[in-house]
Scaffold this motif. Sequence first.
Motif, PDB file in Angstrom:
ATOM      1  N   GLY A 145       2.859   5.814 -18.920  1.00  0.00           N
ATOM      2  CA  GLY A 145       3.070   6.756 -17.848  1.00  0.00           C
ATOM      3  C   GLY A 145       1.873   6.955 -16.945  1.00  0.00           C
ATOM      4  N   GLN A 146       0.782   6.220 -17.154  1.00  0.00           N
ATOM      5  CA  GLN A 146      -0.397   6.377 -16.323  1.00  0.00           C
ATOM      6  C   GLN A 146      -0.184   5.799 -14.926  1.00  0.00           C
ATOM      7  N   ALA A 147       0.743   4.862 -14.799  1.00  0.00           N
ATOM      8  CA  ALA A 147       1.019   4.255 -13.499  1.00  0.00           C
ATOM      9  C   ALA A 147       2.478   3.815 -13.450  1.00  0.00           C
ATOM     10  N   ASN A 148       3.003   3.705 -12.241  1.00  0.00           N
ATOM     11  CA  ASN A 148       4.378   3.275 -12.044  1.00  0.00           C
ATOM     12  C   ASN A 148       4.439   2.126 -11.053  1.00  0.00           C
ATOM     13  N   LEU A 149       5.430   1.273 -11.233  1.00  0.00           N
ATOM     14  CA  LEU A 149       5.752   0.254 -10.241  1.00  0.00           C
ATOM     15  C   LEU A 149       6.906   0.813  -9.417  1.00  0.00           C
ATOM     16  N   VAL A 150       6.672   0.988  -8.119  1.00  0.00           N
ATOM     17  CA  VAL A 150       7.688   1.586  -7.256  1.00  0.00           C
ATOM     18  C   VAL A 150       7.975   0.675  -6.070  1.00  0.00           C
ATOM     19  N   GLU A 151       9.150   0.862  -5.483  1.00  0.00           N
ATOM     20  CA  GLU A 151       9.584   0.009  -4.375  1.00  0.00           C
ATOM     21  C   GLU A 151      10.137   0.861  -3.258  1.00  0.00           C
ATOM     22  N   ILE A 152       9.915   0.417  -2.050  1.00  0.00           N
ATOM     23  CA  ILE A 152      10.523   1.070  -0.894  1.00  0.00           C
ATOM     24  C   ILE A 152      10.852   0.000   0.140  1.00  0.00           C
ATOM     25  N   ASP A 173      -5.573   5.849  -5.776  1.00  0.00           N
ATOM     26  CA  ASP A 173      -4.847   5.394  -6.973  1.00  0.00           C
ATOM     27  C   ASP A 173      -3.470   4.840  -6.627  1.00  0.00           C
ATOM     28  N   CYS A 174      -3.387   4.149  -5.505  1.00  0.00           N
ATOM     29  CA  CYS A 174      -2.147   3.507  -5.084  1.00  0.00           C
ATOM     30  C   CYS A 174      -2.495   2.184  -4.420  1.00  0.00           C
ATOM     31  N   ALA A 175      -1.771   1.119  -4.758  1.00  0.00           N
ATOM     32  CA  ALA A 175      -2.059  -0.192  -4.183  1.00  0.00           C
ATOM     33  C   ALA A 175      -0.762  -0.909  -3.820  1.00  0.00           C
ATOM     34  N   LEU A 176      -0.731  -1.511  -2.645  1.00  0.00           N
ATOM     35  CA  LEU A 176       0.377  -2.366  -2.244  1.00  0.00           C
ATOM     36  C   LEU A 176       0.136  -3.738  -2.871  1.00  0.00           C
ATOM     37  N   ASP A 207       0.789  10.897 -10.012  1.00  0.00           N
ATOM     38  CA  ASP A 207       0.329  12.065  -9.269  1.00  0.00           C
ATOM     39  C   ASP A 207       0.454  11.899  -7.758  1.00  0.00           C
ATOM     40  N   VAL A 208       0.319  10.674  -7.267  1.00  0.00           N
ATOM     41  CA  VAL A 208       0.336  10.465  -5.810  1.00  0.00           C
ATOM     42  C   VAL A 208       1.580   9.712  -5.346  1.00  0.00           C
ATOM     43  N   GLU A 209       2.499   9.466  -6.267  1.00  0.00           N
ATOM     44  CA  GLU A 209       3.710   8.710  -5.927  1.00  0.00           C
ATOM     45  C   GLU A 209       4.456   9.335  -4.752  1.00  0.00           C
ATOM     46  N   HIS A 210       4.511  10.663  -4.733  1.00  0.00           N
ATOM     47  CA  HIS A 210       5.268  11.356  -3.700  1.00  0.00           C
ATOM     48  C   HIS A 210       4.624  11.251  -2.322  1.00  0.00           C
ATOM     49  N   GLU A 211       3.358  10.805  -2.248  1.00  0.00           N
ATOM     50  CA  GLU A 211       2.648  10.724  -0.977  1.00  0.00           C
ATOM     51  C   GLU A 211       2.891   9.400  -0.252  1.00  0.00           C
ATOM     52  N   ILE A 212       3.510   8.427  -0.931  1.00  0.00           N
ATOM     53  CA  ILE A 212       3.665   7.104  -0.339  1.00  0.00           C
ATOM     54  C   ILE A 212       4.582   7.131   0.881  1.00  0.00           C
TER      55      ILE A 212
END
Length: 219
Positions: A145-152, A173-176, A207-212
């Motif tokens: 749970g320390q990091a997630n793989l997300v898609e948009i 703490d976010c990378a494309l 923590d910053v997922e919602h900011e993407i």
Amino acid sequence: MRVAIAGAGAVGRSIAHELLGGGHQVMLIERDRAHFEPGTVEQAEWVHADACELSSLEDAGMQLCDVVIAATGDDKVNLVVSLLAKTEFAVRRVVARVNDPNNEWLFTEAWGVDVAVSTPRMLAAMVEEAVSVGDLVRLMTLRQGQANLVEITLPEDSPLAGQAVEQLSLPKDCALVTILRGGRVIVPQPDDPFEPGDELLFVTSADVEHEIQAALGLS
């Protein structure tokens, strides 16, 4: 690499076939006589035992395994197997199958789990990914749970269209990590432009997922 798989049902056998095809050594542990079918995966070592019993795991040689996969259809069993593998045998990597998404919160480092794989959640994410444009979709949780793989997916009217990757200001703490465009997999370079319909994959802390979405001008 030596891998032990607890549970020789359809899932366990499928994983075994894949690993054997990759040149790994596989041990299948199954307590149910009905599922104990060595002929279905002949290259694997089969052990008829209860994977929740410490003595059975010792006799099977769990201490010699590099990876343990708890792949039974019972979440309680998978948690016990994971905990024993990590605490009693110091297995370097423990992967556990989550059958009920409501139990996913239990599959953490506290129970010895390094990677939790929830098939229902992954299937739901794939459906969302296929139909969602402009919305953030979580595809996978990494490292307890320390990091997630997300898609948009960028919509046709995305304000990002035509801008270069270097112009994108992402939160800490976010990378494309990649851009999927048609049949292409693009490793982002600073001067690469975004296009409508691009599928962007990020690795990000929760923590910053919602900011993407805000960073992409989509909120």
